[in-house]
Design a protein around this motif. Structure first.
Motif, PDB file in Angstrom:
ATOM      1  N   ASN A   1       8.917  -5.382  59.872  1.00  0.00           N
ATOM      2  CA  ASN A   1       9.257  -3.965  59.983  1.00  0.00           C
ATOM      3  C   ASN A   1       8.575  -3.144  58.892  1.00  0.00           C
ATOM      4  N   ARG A   2       7.329  -2.821  59.125  1.00  0.00           N
ATOM      5  CA  ARG A   2       6.523  -2.069  58.158  1.00  0.00           C
ATOM      6  C   ARG A   2       6.511  -0.581  58.502  1.00  0.00           C
ATOM      7  N   GLN A   3       5.914   0.202  57.620  1.00  0.00           N
ATOM      8  CA  GLN A   3       5.694   1.613  57.901  1.00  0.00           C
ATOM      9  C   GLN A   3       4.545   1.751  58.908  1.00  0.00           C
ATOM     10  N   ILE A   4       4.687   2.704  59.809  1.00  0.00           N
ATOM     11  CA  ILE A   4       3.678   2.896  60.839  1.00  0.00           C
ATOM     12  C   ILE A   4       3.533   4.383  61.137  1.00  0.00           C
ATOM     13  N   SER A   5       2.337   4.772  61.510  1.00  0.00           N
ATOM     14  CA  SER A   5       2.080   6.126  61.996  1.00  0.00           C
ATOM     15  C   SER A   5       1.598   5.993  63.432  1.00  0.00           C
TER      16      SER A   5
ATOM     17  N   GLN B   1      12.010   1.797  64.187  1.00  0.00           N
ATOM     18  CA  GLN B   1      12.389   3.144  64.612  1.00  0.00           C
ATOM     19  C   GLN B   1      11.415   3.696  65.649  1.00  0.00           C
ATOM     20  N   ALA B   2      10.136   3.373  65.505  1.00  0.00           N
ATOM     21  CA  ALA B   2       9.152   3.801  66.508  1.00  0.00           C
ATOM     22  C   ALA B   2       9.480   3.182  67.864  1.00  0.00           C
ATOM     23  N   LEU B   3       9.865   1.913  67.838  1.00  0.00           N
ATOM     24  CA  LEU B   3      10.220   1.233  69.084  1.00  0.00           C
ATOM     25  C   LEU B   3      11.446   1.890  69.728  1.00  0.00           C
ATOM     26  N   ASN B   4      12.431   2.258  68.920  1.00  0.00           N
ATOM     27  CA  ASN B   4      13.623   2.935  69.441  1.00  0.00           C
ATOM     28  C   ASN B   4      13.280   4.293  70.034  1.00  0.00           C
ATOM     29  N   ILE B   5      12.386   5.009  69.373  1.00  0.00           N
ATOM     30  CA  ILE B   5      11.983   6.334  69.855  1.00  0.00           C
ATOM     31  C   ILE B   5      11.357   6.243  71.239  1.00  0.00           C
ATOM     32  N   PHE B   6      10.455   5.283  71.415  1.00  0.00           N
ATOM     33  CA  PHE B   6       9.723   5.201  72.677  1.00  0.00           C
ATOM     34  C   PHE B   6      10.486   4.453  73.764  1.00  0.00           C
ATOM     35  N   LYS B   7      11.593   3.824  73.399  1.00  0.00           N
ATOM     36  CA  LYS B   7      12.468   3.252  74.422  1.00  0.00           C
ATOM     37  C   LYS B   7      13.239   4.350  75.152  1.00  0.00           C
ATOM     38  N   GLU B   8      13.376   5.497  74.496  1.00  0.00           N
ATOM     39  CA  GLU B   8      14.220   6.560  75.022  1.00  0.00           C
ATOM     40  C   GLU B   8      13.434   7.703  75.660  1.00  0.00           C
ATOM     41  N   ARG B   9      12.141   7.562  75.814  1.00  0.00           N
ATOM     42  CA  ARG B   9      11.367   8.680  76.351  1.00  0.00           C
ATOM     43  C   ARG B   9      10.225   8.196  77.236  1.00  0.00           C
ATOM     44  N   GLU B  10       9.753   9.095  78.076  1.00  0.00           N
ATOM     45  CA  GLU B  10       8.596   8.791  78.906  1.00  0.00           C
ATOM     46  C   GLU B  10       7.360   8.760  78.024  1.00  0.00           C
ATOM     47  N   ILE B  11       6.504   7.767  78.241  1.00  0.00           N
ATOM     48  CA  ILE B  11       5.335   7.585  77.379  1.00  0.00           C
ATOM     49  C   ILE B  11       4.090   8.077  78.096  1.00  0.00           C
ATOM     50  N   LYS B  12       3.439   9.064  77.496  1.00  0.00           N
ATOM     51  CA  LYS B  12       2.201   9.604  78.049  1.00  0.00           C
ATOM     52  C   LYS B  12       1.166   9.726  76.946  1.00  0.00           C
ATOM     53  N   GLY B  13      -0.113   9.707  77.330  1.00  0.00           N
ATOM     54  CA  GLY B  13      -1.190   9.932  76.370  1.00  0.00           C
ATOM     55  C   GLY B  13      -1.773   8.648  75.802  1.00  0.00           C
ATOM     56  N   GLU B  14      -2.833   8.816  75.038  1.00  0.00           N
ATOM     57  CA  GLU B  14      -3.483   7.689  74.364  1.00  0.00           C
ATOM     58  C   GLU B  14      -3.023   7.637  72.910  1.00  0.00           C
ATOM     59  N   PHE B  15      -2.912   6.421  72.369  1.00  0.00           N
ATOM     60  CA  PHE B  15      -2.304   6.240  71.052  1.00  0.00           C
ATOM     61  C   PHE B  15      -3.252   5.566  70.057  1.00  0.00           C
ATOM     62  N   VAL B  16      -3.102   5.978  68.792  1.00  0.00           N
ATOM     63  CA  VAL B  16      -3.696   5.260  67.662  1.00  0.00           C
ATOM     64  C   VAL B  16      -2.537   4.860  66.760  1.00  0.00           C
ATOM     65  N   LEU B  17      -2.448   3.572  66.444  1.00  0.00           N
ATOM     66  CA  LEU B  17      -1.396   3.059  65.572  1.00  0.00           C
ATOM     67  C   LEU B  17      -1.984   2.736  64.210  1.00  0.00           C
ATOM     68  N   ILE B  18      -1.424   3.335  63.174  1.00  0.00           N
ATOM     69  CA  ILE B  18      -1.842   3.050  61.800  1.00  0.00           C
ATOM     70  C   ILE B  18      -0.705   2.297  61.132  1.00  0.00           C
ATOM     71  N   LEU B  19      -0.933   1.038  60.786  1.00  0.00           N
ATOM     72  CA  LEU B  19       0.129   0.154  60.302  1.00  0.00           C
ATOM     73  C   LEU B  19      -0.096  -0.235  58.850  1.00  0.00           C
ATOM     74  N   GLU B  20       0.962  -0.158  58.079  1.00  0.00           N
ATOM     75  CA  GLU B  20       0.923  -0.577  56.680  1.00  0.00           C
ATOM     76  C   GLU B  20       0.499  -2.042  56.577  1.00  0.00           C
ATOM     77  N   GLY B  21      -0.344  -2.340  55.603  1.00  0.00           N
ATOM     78  CA  GLY B  21      -0.768  -3.717  55.383  1.00  0.00           C
ATOM     79  C   GLY B  21       0.341  -4.560  54.763  1.00  0.00           C
ATOM     80  N   PHE B  22       0.102  -5.868  54.691  1.00  0.00           N
ATOM     81  CA  PHE B  22       1.081  -6.803  54.120  1.00  0.00           C
ATOM     82  C   PHE B  22       1.259  -6.515  52.632  1.00  0.00           C
ATOM     83  N   THR B  23       2.509  -6.370  52.209  1.00  0.00           N
ATOM     84  CA  THR B  23       2.788  -6.029  50.807  1.00  0.00           C
ATOM     85  C   THR B  23       3.588  -7.106  50.082  1.00  0.00           C
ATOM     86  N   GLY B  24       3.980  -8.158  50.772  1.00  0.00           N
ATOM     87  CA  GLY B  24       4.818  -9.188  50.171  1.00  0.00           C
ATOM     88  C   GLY B  24       4.022 -10.246  49.431  1.00  0.00           C
ATOM     89  N   GLU B  25       4.720 -11.243  48.992  1.00  0.00           N
ATOM     90  CA  GLU B  25       4.115 -12.380  48.318  1.00  0.00           C
ATOM     91  C   GLU B  25       3.936 -13.510  49.327  1.00  0.00           C
TER      92      GLU B  25
END
Length: 277
Positions: free
Chosen positions: A179-183, A202-226
């Motif tokens: 569960n990382r930060q995502i744009s 939270q992004a998954l919850n948002i899009f479970k509740e709405r109609e999905i239209k358009g093209e997407f770019v996902l920007i995902l936080e890199g691995f920050t752990g050990e």
């Protein structure tokens, strides 16, 4: 004399996002190779550009690519454009550019709009180092293996995704990368542009509740752990790991249970990956 190949970035959505240099080149070349001529004619008409158009896309790139190369070798100047953004980025223009280079043709790249760079800058995530992954594989097993290989990638990750696969991709990211930060960037530069900066769950919850239209770019936080207890097994896909455990004497049922627990995945997901065993 040989002609030139001009690689021309076109607007992602807003027709004003095109350079003066690109407009001048499109007016001067002998031929424009477009991913979808019906789409590109709207752009050309908007700027009063009247030049011969030919289609060049994923399904005809082998035969049509050779035709275009021959035209350039015979002295014609050709511009290649895509429906949106820079040709060659997750686009068959990559193949035409390589063919041109192999033939000694001069390739001129005209900079302009690019979806992943625009989304990255607006994401609020780290931009100093990033890895562009483009579209993940449509096949569920292959897609999950691709994500497994990115589990410890510390650079910001960039993905393209279509609307009908968005929820599956977000779910796989959550289960495999955590569960990382995502744009989540939708319809960049267009009328209904939207950037959702949140966590993956939270992004998954948002899009479970709405109609999905358009093209997407996902920007995902890199691995920050050990990285702890990294061993050869961490580099194995789910199928390879389960197979290895079975070869070492473990039952299939116990191997699935072990891998699910170690990789924090639902047992049914692991089972689906190893049906062929």
């Amino acid at each position: 004399m040989k002609g030139n190949l001009y690689v021309c970035a076109t607007p992602i959505g807003n027709l004003e996002d095109i350079t003066i240099r690109t407009l001048n080149i499109l007016k001067e070349v002998d031929l424009i190779a477009a991913e979808d001529t019906r789409h590109s004619i709207k752009l050309l008409n908007h700027y009063d550009i009247s030049k011969p158009l030919t289609s060049y896309h994923e399904h005809n790139k082998d035969g049509k690519g050779r035709v275009i190369i021959e035209k350039i070798l015979n002295g014609q100047n050709v511009a290649i454009i895509t429906d949106a953004g820079m040709p060659g980025i997750s686009d068959p223009g990559e193949d035409l550019i390589r063919q041109a280079i192999d033939e000694g043709i001069k390739v001129n790249v005209l900079p302009g709009a690019t979806a992943f760079a625009t989304a990255l800058v607006g994401s609020g995530l780290k931009t100093r180092k990033f890895a562009f992954e483009g579209f993940l594989n449509r096949d569920k097993k292959v897609r999950r293996q691709e994500l497994e290989e990115l589990k410890h990638e510390r650079r910001t990750l960039i993905f393209y995704e279509s609307p009908h696969r968005l929820k599956n991709t977000l779910s796989d990211i959550l289960n495999i990368l955590g569960n990382r930060q995502i744009s989540v960037c939708r319809e960049i530069t267009k009328k209904y542009e939207e950037i959702i900066r949140t966590s993956v769950d939270q992004a998954l919850n948002i899009f479970k509740e709405r109609e999905i239209k358009g093209e997407f770019v996902l920007i995902l936080e890199g691995f920050t752990g050990e990285i702890q207890n990294l061993n050869d097994n961490d580099n194995l896909s789910i199928l390879e790991y389960v197979t290895k455990l079975i070869d070492d004497g473990m039952s299939k049922k116990d191997a699935i249970k072990h891998v699910a627990k170690e990789r924090k995945l639902p047992k049914n997901d692991v089972y689906q990956e190893v049906l062929d065993i």
